[in-house]
Design a protein around this motif. Structure first.
Motif, PDB file in Angstrom:
ATOM      1  N   GLU A 144       0.762  -1.234  -0.010  1.00  0.00           N
ATOM      2  CA  GLU A 144       0.074  -0.024  -0.104  1.00  0.00           C
ATOM      3  C   GLU A 144       0.718   1.498  -0.254  1.00  0.00           C
ATOM      4  OE1 GLU A 144      -2.685  -0.933   3.227  1.00  0.00           O
ATOM      5  OE2 GLU A 144      -4.193  -1.675   1.947  1.00  0.00           O
ATOM      6  N   GLN A 145       2.118   1.201  -0.450  1.00  0.00           N
ATOM      7  CA  GLN A 145       2.924   2.241  -0.852  1.00  0.00           C
ATOM      8  C   GLN A 145       2.944   2.872  -2.171  1.00  0.00           C
ATOM      9  OE1 GLN A 145       5.761   3.010   1.740  1.00  0.00           O
ATOM     10  NE2 GLN A 145       4.414   1.818   3.292  1.00  0.00           N
ATOM     11  N   SER A 146       2.972   4.121  -2.235  1.00  0.00           N
ATOM     12  CA  SER A 146       3.032   4.580  -3.830  1.00  0.00           C
ATOM     13  C   SER A 146       4.538   4.409  -4.384  1.00  0.00           C
ATOM     14  CB  SER A 146       2.758   6.028  -3.560  1.00  0.00           C
ATOM     15  OG  SER A 146       2.580   6.611  -4.890  1.00  0.00           O
ATOM     16  N   LYS A 147       4.448   3.530  -5.283  1.00  0.00           N
ATOM     17  CA  LYS A 147       5.766   3.401  -5.910  1.00  0.00           C
ATOM     18  C   LYS A 147       6.104   3.601  -7.311  1.00  0.00           C
ATOM     19  CE  LYS A 147       7.675   1.192  -2.399  1.00  0.00           C
ATOM     20  NZ  LYS A 147       8.004  -0.235  -2.323  1.00  0.00           N
ATOM     21  N   ALA A 148       7.052   3.876  -7.907  1.00  0.00           N
ATOM     22  CA  ALA A 148       7.277   4.183  -9.280  1.00  0.00           C
ATOM     23  C   ALA A 148       7.306   2.970 -10.240  1.00  0.00           C
ATOM     24  CB  ALA A 148       8.150   5.042  -9.705  1.00  0.00           C
ATOM     25  N   GLU A 149       8.114   1.943  -9.644  1.00  0.00           N
ATOM     26  CA  GLU A 149       8.294   0.708 -10.393  1.00  0.00           C
ATOM     27  C   GLU A 149       7.610  -0.436 -10.026  1.00  0.00           C
ATOM     28  OE1 GLU A 149      12.630  -0.210 -11.021  1.00  0.00           O
ATOM     29  OE2 GLU A 149      12.963   1.799 -10.849  1.00  0.00           O
ATOM     30  N   GLY A 150       7.207  -1.246 -10.933  1.00  0.00           N
ATOM     31  CA  GLY A 150       6.445  -2.477 -10.511  1.00  0.00           C
ATOM     32  C   GLY A 150       5.563  -2.862 -11.839  1.00  0.00           C
ATOM     33  N   ILE A 151       4.839  -3.814 -11.372  1.00  0.00           N
ATOM     34  CA  ILE A 151       4.122  -4.636 -12.313  1.00  0.00           C
ATOM     35  C   ILE A 151       2.490  -4.340 -12.346  1.00  0.00           C
ATOM     36  CG2 ILE A 151       5.565  -6.154 -13.203  1.00  0.00           C
ATOM     37  CD1 ILE A 151       3.963  -8.490 -11.289  1.00  0.00           C
ATOM     38  N   ASN A 152       1.755  -4.167 -13.331  1.00  0.00           N
ATOM     39  CA  ASN A 152       0.193  -4.183 -13.459  1.00  0.00           C
ATOM     40  C   ASN A 152      -0.456  -5.759 -13.641  1.00  0.00           C
ATOM     41  OD1 ASN A 152       0.940  -0.919 -14.091  1.00  0.00           O
ATOM     42  ND2 ASN A 152      -0.826  -1.177 -13.235  1.00  0.00           N
ATOM     43  N   ILE A 153      -1.363  -6.068 -12.816  1.00  0.00           N
ATOM     44  CA  ILE A 153      -2.014  -6.990 -12.887  1.00  0.00           C
ATOM     45  C   ILE A 153      -3.359  -6.675 -13.131  1.00  0.00           C
ATOM     46  CG2 ILE A 153      -2.512  -9.204 -12.069  1.00  0.00           C
ATOM     47  CD1 ILE A 153       0.265  -9.426 -10.597  1.00  0.00           C
ATOM     48  N   TYR A 154      -4.105  -6.948 -14.271  1.00  0.00           N
ATOM     49  CA  TYR A 154      -5.505  -6.398 -14.374  1.00  0.00           C
ATOM     50  C   TYR A 154      -5.128  -5.147 -14.264  1.00  0.00           C
ATOM     51  CZ  TYR A 154      -6.280 -11.467 -14.637  1.00  0.00           C
ATOM     52  OH  TYR A 154      -6.117 -12.709 -15.163  1.00  0.00           O
ATOM     53  N   SER A 173      -4.835  -3.664 -11.005  1.00  0.00           N
ATOM     54  CA  SER A 173      -3.878  -3.442  -9.890  1.00  0.00           C
ATOM     55  C   SER A 173      -2.437  -3.502 -10.274  1.00  0.00           C
ATOM     56  CB  SER A 173      -4.181  -4.768  -9.162  1.00  0.00           C
ATOM     57  OG  SER A 173      -5.729  -4.848  -8.411  1.00  0.00           O
ATOM     58  N   PHE A 174      -1.809  -2.904  -9.136  1.00  0.00           N
ATOM     59  CA  PHE A 174      -0.352  -2.717  -9.263  1.00  0.00           C
ATOM     60  C   PHE A 174       0.355  -3.254  -8.071  1.00  0.00           C
ATOM     61  CE2 PHE A 174       3.139   0.176  -8.214  1.00  0.00           C
ATOM     62  CZ  PHE A 174       4.151  -0.102  -9.363  1.00  0.00           C
ATOM     63  N   ILE A 175       1.508  -3.987  -8.442  1.00  0.00           N
ATOM     64  CA  ILE A 175       2.444  -4.654  -7.344  1.00  0.00           C
ATOM     65  C   ILE A 175       3.884  -4.040  -7.736  1.00  0.00           C
ATOM     66  CG2 ILE A 175       3.437  -6.778  -6.583  1.00  0.00           C
ATOM     67  CD1 ILE A 175       0.934  -8.092  -7.303  1.00  0.00           C
ATOM     68  N   CYS A 176       4.334  -3.394  -6.507  1.00  0.00           N
ATOM     69  CA  CYS A 176       5.574  -2.752  -6.660  1.00  0.00           C
ATOM     70  C   CYS A 176       6.690  -3.838  -6.961  1.00  0.00           C
ATOM     71  CB  CYS A 176       5.855  -1.727  -5.655  1.00  0.00           C
ATOM     72  SG  CYS A 176       6.329  -2.513  -3.995  1.00  0.00           S
ATOM     73  N   ALA A 177       7.738  -3.480  -7.451  1.00  0.00           N
ATOM     74  CA  ALA A 177       8.876  -4.301  -7.826  1.00  0.00           C
ATOM     75  C   ALA A 177       9.307  -4.965  -6.458  1.00  0.00           C
ATOM     76  CB  ALA A 177      10.073  -3.373  -8.362  1.00  0.00           C
ATOM     77  N   ASP A 178       9.419  -4.234  -5.365  1.00  0.00           N
ATOM     78  CA  ASP A 178       9.978  -4.748  -4.036  1.00  0.00           C
ATOM     79  C   ASP A 178       8.896  -6.025  -3.814  1.00  0.00           C
ATOM     80  OD1 ASP A 178      11.548  -2.910  -4.050  1.00  0.00           O
ATOM     81  OD2 ASP A 178      10.847  -1.601  -2.829  1.00  0.00           O
ATOM     82  N   CYS A 179       7.632  -5.715  -3.730  1.00  0.00           N
ATOM     83  CA  CYS A 179       6.749  -7.007  -3.484  1.00  0.00           C
ATOM     84  C   CYS A 179       6.817  -8.058  -4.237  1.00  0.00           C
ATOM     85  CB  CYS A 179       5.312  -6.113  -3.190  1.00  0.00           C
ATOM     86  SG  CYS A 179       4.988  -5.409  -1.813  1.00  0.00           S
ATOM     87  N   GLU A 180       6.860  -7.692  -5.743  1.00  0.00           N
ATOM     88  CA  GLU A 180       6.899  -8.824  -6.700  1.00  0.00           C
ATOM     89  C   GLU A 180       7.891  -9.627  -6.203  1.00  0.00           C
ATOM     90  OE1 GLU A 180       8.292  -7.615 -10.403  1.00  0.00           O
ATOM     91  OE2 GLU A 180       7.698  -9.523 -11.123  1.00  0.00           O
ATOM     92  N   GLU A 181       9.581  -9.136  -5.952  1.00  0.00           N
ATOM     93  CA  GLU A 181      10.461  -9.732  -5.840  1.00  0.00           C
ATOM     94  C   GLU A 181      10.271 -10.573  -4.472  1.00  0.00           C
ATOM     95  OE1 GLU A 181      14.759  -8.438  -4.806  1.00  0.00           O
ATOM     96  OE2 GLU A 181      14.027  -7.310  -6.827  1.00  0.00           O
ATOM     97  N   GLU A 182       9.739  -9.836  -3.558  1.00  0.00           N
ATOM     98  CA  GLU A 182       9.440 -10.644  -2.221  1.00  0.00           C
ATOM     99  C   GLU A 182       8.405 -11.982  -2.395  1.00  0.00           C
ATOM    100  OE1 GLU A 182       8.485  -8.071   0.879  1.00  0.00           O
ATOM    101  OE2 GLU A 182       8.978  -9.261   2.353  1.00  0.00           O
ATOM    102  N   ILE A 183       7.574 -11.573  -3.100  1.00  0.00           N
ATOM    103  CA  ILE A 183       6.346 -12.780  -3.544  1.00  0.00           C
ATOM    104  C   ILE A 183       7.145 -14.044  -4.170  1.00  0.00           C
ATOM    105  CG2 ILE A 183       4.465 -13.503  -4.860  1.00  0.00           C
ATOM    106  CD1 ILE A 183       3.448 -10.565  -4.245  1.00  0.00           C
ATOM    107  N   VAL A 184       7.763 -13.602  -5.084  1.00  0.00           N
ATOM    108  CA  VAL A 184       8.551 -14.512  -6.172  1.00  0.00           C
ATOM    109  C   VAL A 184       9.519 -15.581  -5.269  1.00  0.00           C
ATOM    110  CG1 VAL A 184      10.092 -15.046  -7.815  1.00  0.00           C
ATOM    111  CG2 VAL A 184       8.127 -13.281  -8.287  1.00  0.00           C
ATOM    112  N   GLY A 185      10.041 -14.616  -4.159  1.00  0.00           N
ATOM    113  CA  GLY A 185      11.133 -15.230  -3.332  1.00  0.00           C
ATOM    114  C   GLY A 185      10.665 -15.862  -2.251  1.00  0.00           C
TER     115      GLY A 185
END
Ligand code: ZN
Length: 61
Positions: free
Chosen positions: A13-23, A25-37
């Motif tokens: 729930e942070q405002s981030k510039a980098e990340g991916i859009n799913i449908y 919604s938006f997941i920031c690059a940090d969280c994406e990396e964390e989910i994957v790992g």
């Protein structure tokens, strides 16, 4: 001047510039990396799944 496009991550729930859009919604690059790992056995895993389910629930709105 650099215009920075920021979106709110649905996981942290942070405002981030980098990340991916799913449908829609938006997941920031940090969280994406964390989910994957994150291992399925990890205590954080159910939290990620719950947050990700919000994406799909939004599709029905
Ligand atoms: Zn995030």
């Amino acid at each position: 001047m650099k215009a920075e496009h920021r979106e709110t991550c649905i996981i942290c729930e942070q405002s981030k510039a980098e990340g991916i859009n799913i449908y829609a919604s938006f997941i920031c690059a940090d969280c994406e990396e964390e989910i994957v790992g994150t291992d399925v056995q990890d205590v954080k895993y159910p939290f990620f799944i719950r947050q990700l389910k919000n994406i799909w629930l939004k599709q029905d709105a």
